[in-house]
Design an enzyme around this catalytic site. Structure first.
Site, mmCIF file in Angstrom:
data_model
loop_
_atom_site.group_PDB
_atom_site.id
_atom_site.type_symbol
_atom_site.label_atom_id
_atom_site.label_comp_id
_atom_site.label_asym_id
_atom_site.label_seq_id
_atom_site.Cartn_x
_atom_site.Cartn_y
_atom_site.Cartn_z
ATOM 1 N N ARG A 37 0.818 -1.226 0.000
ATOM 2 C CA ARG A 37 0.000 0.000 0.000
ATOM 3 C C ARG A 37 0.847 1.269 0.000
ATOM 4 N NH1 ARG A 37 -3.784 -1.370 4.493
ATOM 5 N NH2 ARG A 37 -4.671 -3.292 3.748
ATOM 6 N N ARG A 50 -7.390 11.137 -6.039
ATOM 7 C CA ARG A 50 -8.533 10.238 -5.918
ATOM 8 C C ARG A 50 -9.834 10.962 -5.539
ATOM 9 N NH1 ARG A 50 -11.046 7.210 -5.691
ATOM 10 N NH2 ARG A 50 -11.293 6.095 -3.735
ATOM 11 N N ASP A 86 -6.733 -3.283 -7.346
ATOM 12 C CA ASP A 86 -7.390 -3.884 -6.188
ATOM 13 C C ASP A 86 -7.567 -5.368 -6.449
ATOM 14 O OD1 ASP A 86 -10.011 -4.577 -4.462
ATOM 15 O OD2 ASP A 86 -8.968 -2.852 -3.614
ATOM 16 N N TYR A 164 -14.348 -12.974 0.294
ATOM 17 C CA TYR A 164 -15.035 -11.700 0.017
ATOM 18 C C TYR A 164 -16.342 -11.921 -0.740
ATOM 19 C CZ TYR A 164 -11.423 -8.266 1.360
ATOM 20 O OH TYR A 164 -10.561 -7.467 2.053
#
Length: 367
Positions: A37, A50, A86, A164
């Site tokens: 990250r 962003r 991602d 997920y």
């Protein structure tokens, strides 16, 4: 620098290959360092870039991904870049809808509830059609890096993505996803196989687009015990390494080093060391000497400073880095954090971490 899409040919010559040499077990003058990250919200310029964009819209813009990937490298002498993307782009490629909910994180509008729901997923995925935007971002970024450092591509691993897709987002217990493993083992394997096949094509496509190393994130390994990991995670982790390598050979693409990062999988270090990856990433709860003893001498280790150590004063960060380097040794080692950077971290402390790795490893190597 992130303009115009260029072809994945004629890339600039690599100037700093320290990270790749360490990954392959070759000698390095200093220990290479990068951060999970590193392209993230702790950087004000990241938040600014962003600000107006939906998260997944950002992921689908090669130009923005390139810009976000390069930001940390303008500030810090990092030894590698990792493409901004991602892990949940893979479930999206299978036809699932994921939205980023402020304050909650990624959320699936219709998670998998019953075994029949597997039929809603695309059974054959054309990764270029579904994930071509990631490939474009990689090609663009590889050119825009101008050979400064290597570019890492990545994917989530099958179990982490499955969890997920069933939980519909983050979970502290993963009880819904784990209940599938116990109640529906065959259907679980069907889903994991489907994911593994897409991941293999996706990782090969990233190398074709210009990625110079690959990391597989089994971020939810800690929710599995040794038995579930052996049955539902490890076989796919092994298979992905093997299949990616054989496809790279078949397609006459570079055999890039591969990293496996299975968070909280202490119980599987020995197996991970023999799973076909050049590098095993470690979280901060593992003793370096213990990891080395279990994984052996022929695999490079990556990690594993507690991310929260970056809240310490800069001098203290330097001391902790020195201790980490003494524990791991400066060779066959890539310095990193034991997980990703947090949004409220001070960029100057990230800089202190990077510089301490370079300074102390050079010093240790000299003496």
């Amino acid at each position: 620098t992130c303009s115009l899409l260029r072809s994945p040919k004629g890339f600039p010559k690599l100037k700093n290959d320290t990270f790749l040499r360490a990954a392959r077990g070759e000698e390095t003058e200093h220990t290479p360092v990068w951060c999970m990250r590193q392209a993230g919200r702790y950087l004000p310029e990241f938040r600014e870039t962003r600000a107006s964009q939906d998260f997944f819209a950002t992921c689908r813009s090669p130009k923005l991904c390139c810009e976000l990937t390069l930001q940390p490298l303008r500030r810090f002498p990092l030894d590698a870049a990792i493409i901004f993307s991602d892990i949940l782009v893979v479930p999206q490629a299978l036809g699932m809808e994921v939205v980023m909910v402020p304050g909650k994180g990624p959320t699936f509008t219709e998670p998998l509830k019953e075994v029949e729901d597997l039929l809603k997923l695309r059974q054959k995925v054309d990764v270029t059609a579904e994930l071509g935007y990631v490939f474009q971002a990689i090609t663009l970024t590889r050119h825009s890096l101008e050979g400064k450092v290597p570019l890492i591509g990545f994917s989530g691993a099958p179990w982490t993505l499955m969890s997920y897709m069933i939980e519909g987002g983050g979970s502290s217990t993963m009880a819904k996803a784990k209940s599938w493993l116990y109640r529906h083992p065959e259907a679980s394997h069907r889903l994991l196989r489907l994911l593994a096949d897409v991941i293999i094509d996706y990782l090969v496509g990233q190398v074709a687009a210009g990625a110079q190393a690959l990391q597989l994130f089994e971020s939810h390994a800690g929710h599995l015990g040794p038995e579930l990991f052996q049955d539902f995670a490890l076989p796919y982790i092994r298979d992905i390494a093997q299949a990616v390598k054989s496809k790279l050979k078949e397609e006459a693409l570079p055999l890039v080093p591969m990293i496996i990062f299975a968070k909280d999988a202490h119980y599987a270090l020995c197996d991970l060391g023999h799973a076909g990856y050049e590098v095993v990433g470690l979280d901060w709860t593992i003793q370096p000497q213990e990891a080395r003893a279990q994984i052996g001498k022929d695999v490079t280790l990556q990690g594993n400073l507690d991310p929260c150590a970056l809240y310490a004063p800069k001098e203290k960060i330097g001391e902790l880095v020195k201790k980490m380097l003494e524990s791991f040794g400066t060779q066959r080692y890539i310095a990193n954090l034991g997980h990703g950077l947090y949004p409220d971290m001070n960029p100057e402390h990230v800089g202190a971490f990077v510089e301490a790795v370079h300074a102390h490893s050079r010093h240790i190597n000299k003496h």
